[in-house]
Design a protein around this motif. Structure first.
Motif, mmCIF file in Angstrom:
data_model
loop_
_atom_site.group_PDB
_atom_site.id
_atom_site.type_symbol
_atom_site.label_atom_id
_atom_site.label_comp_id
_atom_site.label_asym_id
_atom_site.label_seq_id
_atom_site.Cartn_x
_atom_site.Cartn_y
_atom_site.Cartn_z
ATOM 1 N N ALA A 33 0.833 -1.200 0.000
ATOM 2 C CA ALA A 33 0.000 0.000 0.000
ATOM 3 C C ALA A 33 0.870 1.253 0.000
ATOM 4 O O ALA A 33 0.597 2.218 -0.736
ATOM 5 C CB ALA A 33 -0.927 -0.011 1.213
ATOM 6 N N SER A 34 1.941 1.223 0.798
ATOM 7 C CA SER A 34 2.848 2.376 0.875
ATOM 8 C C SER A 34 3.502 2.654 -0.464
ATOM 9 O O SER A 34 3.657 3.809 -0.876
ATOM 10 C CB SER A 34 3.913 2.137 1.939
ATOM 11 N N TYR A 35 3.892 1.594 -1.166
ATOM 12 C CA TYR A 35 4.568 1.773 -2.450
ATOM 13 C C TYR A 35 3.675 2.516 -3.429
ATOM 14 O O TYR A 35 4.098 3.492 -4.069
ATOM 15 C CB TYR A 35 4.975 0.417 -3.044
ATOM 16 N N TYR A 36 2.427 2.079 -3.585
ATOM 17 C CA TYR A 36 1.541 2.700 -4.561
ATOM 18 C C TYR A 36 1.144 4.121 -4.147
ATOM 19 O O TYR A 36 0.975 5.000 -5.000
ATOM 20 C CB TYR A 36 0.305 1.828 -4.781
ATOM 21 N N VAL A 37 1.005 4.355 -2.845
ATOM 22 C CA VAL A 37 0.697 5.715 -2.382
ATOM 23 C C VAL A 37 1.872 6.645 -2.673
ATOM 24 O O VAL A 37 1.693 7.769 -3.167
ATOM 25 C CB VAL A 37 0.374 5.707 -0.875
ATOM 26 N N LEU A 38 3.083 6.182 -2.383
ATOM 27 C CA LEU A 38 4.264 7.030 -2.579
ATOM 28 C C LEU A 38 4.583 7.243 -4.049
ATOM 29 O O LEU A 38 4.982 8.340 -4.456
ATOM 30 C CB LEU A 38 5.469 6.398 -1.867
ATOM 31 N N SER A 39 4.422 6.184 -4.856
ATOM 32 C CA SER A 39 4.784 6.306 -6.272
ATOM 33 C C SER A 39 3.694 6.996 -7.091
ATOM 34 O O SER A 39 3.966 7.923 -7.858
ATOM 35 C CB SER A 39 5.079 4.929 -6.864
#
Length: 255
Positions: A33-39
Motif C-alpha cells: 500500500a505504501s509503495y503505490y501511495v508514494l509512487s
C-alpha cells in the motif's frame, strides 16, 4: 465468570493464528500500500518508493526484538538481511535489484532454516512450540519430555522447519525470475502474492505433516503422565492406610 469463559478470554490475545496473521499484514500489506501511495500519489521514483515502503517491516522487527527483550534468531536474521539488501539496492539505484532483494531475503532465511536442521533447535521451533502447545503448562512440559525422549517427535519438529525452508527457497526463485522479467509495478503486488501463497502453503503442509501429529503425541504424553500419577496415587493409598492402622493394631495386641 466460569473457568471455560476465563480460559477463552485469557487465550484470545495469545491465539497462534492471530499472532501469525498480524506480522503478515504488517510485512506484506503495509509495504505494498505504501509503495503505490508514494509512487502514484506523491510521484516518488520506484527506487525511493520501494525504499520507504520497506521501513515499516524493519521498524516492526526491531520493536519486536526490543519488546520481547530476547534474541529471536529468525527475526534478527531477517532484519540483518533486509537492512543489508536494502542498503545495497538503494546505493545501486536499481528498482529491479530492490525487487530481487526480497527474493534474496527469502533464500537466506530459507537456507538458514534448512541448515538449522542439523542443530538441536531448528529455527522454526520458536514459533512451532506455542502453536502446538497453545501455552498450556502441561503441554509445554510434555513437549520438553518428548523432545528429550522421542525420535518421532524430533523428526516431526525437523520436518516442520524443512517444509518452511523449502517453501521460502521456492518463493525466492520465483521472485528473482519475476523481478527481471516483469514490470516493477506488477512485481510489487505479485511479489506479495507469492509471499502470501508460500506462507499459506507452508502453514497448511507443515501443519498437517508436522504440527498436528506433534499435537497428538503431546496429548498422548499428557494422558500417559496423568495415568502414571494416578497409578502412583492409588498405589500409595494402601501403604498410607496400613501405616495409619498399625499403631491401633499394636495397641490391640498389647491389650
Amino acid at each position: 465468570m466460569s473457568q471455560h469463559q476465563k480460559t477463552a478470554v485469557e487465550g484470545t490475545p495469545g491465539n497462534p493464528l492471530v499472532r501469525s496473521l498480524v506480522p503478515l499484514i504488517v510485512d506484506a500489506g503495509v509495504p505494498i500500500a505504501s509503495y503505490y501511495v508514494l509512487s502514484d500519489g506523491f510521484g516518488l521514483s520506484a527506487v525511493a518508493a520501494l525504499g520507504w515502503s520497506s521501513v515499516v517491516p524493519a521498524v516492526r522487527t526491531v520493536w519486536g526484538l526490543v519488546r520481547s527483550r530476547a534474541v529471536n534468531g529468525l527475526a534478527l536474521l531477517m532484519l540483518v538481511v533486509n537492512v543489508v539488501g536494502l542498503a545495497t539496492s538503494v546505493v545501486a539505484g536499481d528498482a529491479r535489484l530492490m525487487m530481487a532483494k526480497d527474493g534474496a531475503v527469502s533464500s537466506t532465511v530459507g537456507i538458514a532454516i534448512l541448515l538449522s536442521l542439523r542443530s538441536r533447535r531448528p529455527l522454526m521451533s520458536a514459533g512451532l512450540k506455542p502453536w502446538v502447545t497453545k501455552g498450556s503448562p502441561a503441554a509445554n512440559a510434555a513437549w520438553d519430555r518428548l523432545l528429550a525422549s522421542s525420535e518421532p517427535f524430533r523428526r516431526a519438529e525437523r520436518r516442520f522447519s524443512a517444509i518452511w525452508g523449502g517453501a521460502l527457497l521456492t518463493e525466492c526463485v520465483l521472485k528473482v525470475i519475476g523481478a527481471y522479467t516483469l514490470p516493477v509495478h506488477t512485481m510489487v503486488w505479485l511479489g506479495t502474492v507469492l509471499t502470501v501463497v508460500a506462507i499459506l502453503l507452508a502453514m497448511v503442509i507443515a501443519g498437517g505433516g508436522s504440527a498436528e501429529p506433534m499435537e497428538k503425541m503431546i496429548k498422548a504424553e499428557i494422558e500417559r503422565e496423568a495415568g502414571t500419577a494416578s497409578d502412583a496415587e492409588e498405589t500409595g493409598r494402601p501403604v498410607a492406610a496400613a501405616a495409619t492402622a498399625a499403631p491401633g493394631a499394636a495397641v490391640g495386641s498389647a491389650d
